[in-house]
Design a protein around this motif. Structure first.
Motif, PDB file in Angstrom:
ATOM      1  N   GLY A  60       0.542  -1.159   0.141  1.00  0.00           N
ATOM      2  CA  GLY A  60      -0.024   0.025   0.008  1.00  0.00           C
ATOM      3  C   GLY A  60       0.758   1.221  -0.014  1.00  0.00           C
ATOM      4  N   GLN A  61       2.014   1.389  -0.425  1.00  0.00           N
ATOM      5  CA  GLN A  61       2.746   2.572  -0.043  1.00  0.00           C
ATOM      6  C   GLN A  61       3.344   3.210  -1.805  1.00  0.00           C
ATOM      7  OE1 GLN A  61       2.987   3.740   2.981  1.00  0.00           O
ATOM      8  NE2 GLN A  61       1.665   1.836   3.433  1.00  0.00           N
ATOM      9  N   SER A 111      -3.276   5.650  -7.019  1.00  0.00           N
ATOM     10  CA  SER A 111      -2.614   6.877  -7.628  1.00  0.00           C
ATOM     11  C   SER A 111      -2.925   7.842  -6.467  1.00  0.00           C
ATOM     12  CB  SER A 111      -3.196   7.346  -8.774  1.00  0.00           C
ATOM     13  OG  SER A 111      -3.021   6.791  -9.897  1.00  0.00           O
ATOM     14  N   CYS A 112      -4.291   8.112  -6.089  1.00  0.00           N
ATOM     15  CA  CYS A 112      -4.476   9.495  -5.554  1.00  0.00           C
ATOM     16  C   CYS A 112      -4.784   9.381  -3.897  1.00  0.00           C
ATOM     17  CB  CYS A 112      -5.744  10.016  -6.207  1.00  0.00           C
ATOM     18  SG  CYS A 112      -5.369  10.616  -7.841  1.00  0.00           S
ATOM     19  N   GLY A 113      -4.793   8.331  -3.365  1.00  0.00           N
ATOM     20  CA  GLY A 113      -5.098   8.160  -1.828  1.00  0.00           C
ATOM     21  C   GLY A 113      -4.038   8.845  -1.127  1.00  0.00           C
ATOM     22  N   ALA A 124     -10.280  -5.761  -0.133  1.00  0.00           N
ATOM     23  CA  ALA A 124     -10.599  -4.478   0.526  1.00  0.00           C
ATOM     24  C   ALA A 124     -10.230  -4.085   1.689  1.00  0.00           C
ATOM     25  CB  ALA A 124     -12.141  -4.331   0.579  1.00  0.00           C
ATOM     26  N   THR A 125      -8.789  -4.593   2.133  1.00  0.00           N
ATOM     27  CA  THR A 125      -8.239  -4.349   3.144  1.00  0.00           C
ATOM     28  C   THR A 125      -7.547  -3.257   3.140  1.00  0.00           C
ATOM     29  OG1 THR A 125      -7.858  -6.714   3.895  1.00  0.00           O
ATOM     30  CG2 THR A 125      -6.429  -5.434   4.832  1.00  0.00           C
ATOM     31  N   ARG A 126      -7.848  -2.268   3.991  1.00  0.00           N
ATOM     32  CA  ARG A 126      -7.367  -0.780   3.988  1.00  0.00           C
ATOM     33  C   ARG A 126      -5.818  -0.770   4.823  1.00  0.00           C
ATOM     34  NH1 ARG A 126     -12.117   3.093   4.818  1.00  0.00           N
ATOM     35  NH2 ARG A 126     -13.508   2.329   3.098  1.00  0.00           N
ATOM     36  N   VAL A 127      -4.984   0.168   4.154  1.00  0.00           N
ATOM     37  CA  VAL A 127      -3.830   0.281   5.217  1.00  0.00           C
ATOM     38  C   VAL A 127      -3.317   1.660   5.119  1.00  0.00           C
ATOM     39  CG1 VAL A 127      -2.724  -2.256   4.812  1.00  0.00           C
ATOM     40  CG2 VAL A 127      -2.195  -0.235   3.192  1.00  0.00           C
ATOM     41  N   THR A 128      -2.759   2.063   6.206  1.00  0.00           N
ATOM     42  CA  THR A 128      -2.224   3.610   6.223  1.00  0.00           C
ATOM     43  C   THR A 128      -1.174   3.748   5.228  1.00  0.00           C
ATOM     44  OG1 THR A 128      -2.626   3.700   8.286  1.00  0.00           O
ATOM     45  CG2 THR A 128      -1.223   5.406   7.344  1.00  0.00           C
ATOM     46  N   GLY A 129      -1.381   4.690   4.172  1.00  0.00           N
ATOM     47  CA  GLY A 129      -0.435   4.746   3.018  1.00  0.00           C
ATOM     48  C   GLY A 129      -0.861   5.711   2.044  1.00  0.00           C
ATOM     49  N   GLU A 130      -0.133   6.034   1.117  1.00  0.00           N
ATOM     50  CA  GLU A 130      -0.733   6.935   0.083  1.00  0.00           C
ATOM     51  C   GLU A 130      -0.243   6.466  -1.585  1.00  0.00           C
ATOM     52  OE1 GLU A 130       1.287  10.570   0.795  1.00  0.00           O
ATOM     53  OE2 GLU A 130       3.303   9.807   0.937  1.00  0.00           O
ATOM     54  N   GLY A 131      -1.034   7.029  -2.330  1.00  0.00           N
ATOM     55  CA  GLY A 131      -0.876   6.440  -3.595  1.00  0.00           C
ATOM     56  C   GLY A 131       0.371   7.107  -4.164  1.00  0.00           C
ATOM     57  N   VAL A 144      -1.884  17.645   0.296  1.00  0.00           N
ATOM     58  CA  VAL A 144      -2.758  16.748  -0.469  1.00  0.00           C
ATOM     59  C   VAL A 144      -3.896  16.323   0.526  1.00  0.00           C
ATOM     60  CG1 VAL A 144      -3.187  14.557  -1.823  1.00  0.00           C
ATOM     61  CG2 VAL A 144      -1.145  15.571  -1.785  1.00  0.00           C
ATOM     62  N   PHE A 145      -5.353  16.429  -0.014  1.00  0.00           N
ATOM     63  CA  PHE A 145      -6.486  16.277   0.621  1.00  0.00           C
ATOM     64  C   PHE A 145      -7.174  15.295  -0.260  1.00  0.00           C
ATOM     65  CE2 PHE A 145      -5.167  20.623   1.700  1.00  0.00           C
ATOM     66  CZ  PHE A 145      -5.023  20.664   3.267  1.00  0.00           C
ATOM     67  N   ASN A 146      -8.342  14.671   0.543  1.00  0.00           N
ATOM     68  CA  ASN A 146      -9.144  13.715  -0.449  1.00  0.00           C
ATOM     69  C   ASN A 146     -10.560  14.519  -0.230  1.00  0.00           C
ATOM     70  OD1 ASN A 146     -10.796  12.905   1.763  1.00  0.00           O
ATOM     71  ND2 ASN A 146      -9.001  11.502   2.508  1.00  0.00           N
ATOM     72  N   GLU A 147     -11.605  13.746  -0.882  1.00  0.00           N
ATOM     73  CA  GLU A 147     -12.910  14.516  -1.033  1.00  0.00           C
ATOM     74  C   GLU A 147     -13.630  14.541   0.396  1.00  0.00           C
ATOM     75  OE1 GLU A 147     -13.308   9.976  -2.128  1.00  0.00           O
ATOM     76  OE2 GLU A 147     -11.861  11.442  -2.061  1.00  0.00           O
ATOM     77  N   ASP A 148     -13.165  13.774   1.208  1.00  0.00           N
ATOM     78  CA  ASP A 148     -13.714  13.923   2.720  1.00  0.00           C
ATOM     79  C   ASP A 148     -13.151  15.107   3.677  1.00  0.00           C
ATOM     80  OD1 ASP A 148     -15.230  11.836   2.296  1.00  0.00           O
ATOM     81  OD2 ASP A 148     -14.072  10.451   2.900  1.00  0.00           O
TER      82      ASP A 148
END
Length: 179
Positions: A60-61, A111-113, A124-131, A144-148
Motif C-alpha cells: 500500500g505504499q 494513485s491518489c489516496g 478491500a483491506t485498507r492500510v495507512t499509506g498513500e498512492g 494533499v486532501f481527499n474528498e472527505d
C-alpha cells in the motif's frame, strides 16, 4: 487566486477504474466555476484506459513505487507501475506549470489516496499509506486532501489567499518594504 489540482473522477468525469461516475461536490463545482481547478486523472494521463482492471500496491505504499521498491499490480497480476509513474510525472508537471500548492485527490486510490490505500490482496483491506501521485506531490510540498477533507482544503486555500493579499498590499517588490 491559487489553483487546486483535483482528481477528474471527483469532477464527475468518467475516468474511474470501473467507468463509474461520481457526484460532484458543490464546493468543487464552485472551484471549477471560479477557475481554480486544474483537473487530472493520473491513471488515464499515464496511459491506462477506462474501464480498467482494479489495481493495488502490495503493502500500500506509493512512496515505495516512486523509490523502485514496490510495484502496482492489477487484480489479474499485470504490472501497471509504469503508467502510474507516468501519471505522477504528468501531475508534477501540472503542479509546476500552475504553481499549485494544494490538491484534492480521490481517497484510497493507488494513485491518489492520501491517507489510506488497499494492501494489494484485493480483499478491500485498507492500510495507512498513500498512492503514487499523492506521494510524489507531497515530496514537492503540495498539501494533499481527499474528498472527505474539503473543509480543510478550503481552509488551506483561504490561508494562501490571505497571505497573497497581505503580500500584494505591502509596498516594494514581493511585499518587502523599501529601505
Amino acid at each position: 487566486m491559487h489553483k487546486v489540482l483535483v482528481s477528474r473522477c471527483l469532477l464527475g468525469q468518467r475516468v474511474a477504474y470501473d467507468g463509474g461516475v461520481l457526484a460532484v461536490d458543490d464546493r468543487l463545482a464552485q472551484w471549477v466555476s471560479d477557475g481554480r481547478v486544474v483537473p487530472v486523472c493520473p491513471e488515464v494521463a499515464g496511459g491506462l484506459s477506462t474501464p480498467r482492471p482494479p489495481a493495488e500496491i502490495p503493502g500500500g505504499q506509493g512512496a515505495g513505487v516512486l523509490d523502485g521498491t514496490a510495484r502496482v499490480l492489477t487484480c489479474d497480476g499485470d504490472d501497471v507501475t509504469d503508467p502510474y509513474l507516468e501519471g505522477a510525472r504528468i501531475s508534477l508537471g501540472l503542479v509546476a506549470r500552475h504553481g499549485i500548492r494544494i490538491a484534492v485527490l480521490k481517497a484510497r486510490s493507488p494513485s491518489c489516496g492520501n491517507r489510506e490505500t488497499y494492501d494489494g490482496t484485493f480483499t478491500a483491506t485498507r492500510v495507512t499509506g498513500e498512492g503514487v501521485t499523492a506521494a510524489a506531490l507531497r515530496r514537492v510540498d503540495v498539501r494533499v486532501f481527499n474528498e472527505d477533507e474539503l473543509d480543510a482544503a478550503q481552509a488551506a486555500l483561504d490561508v494562501l489567499d490571505a497571505l497573497d493579499a497581505l503580500d500584494a498590499d505591502a509596498p516594494g517588490p514581493r511585499g518587502h518594504h523599501p529601505r
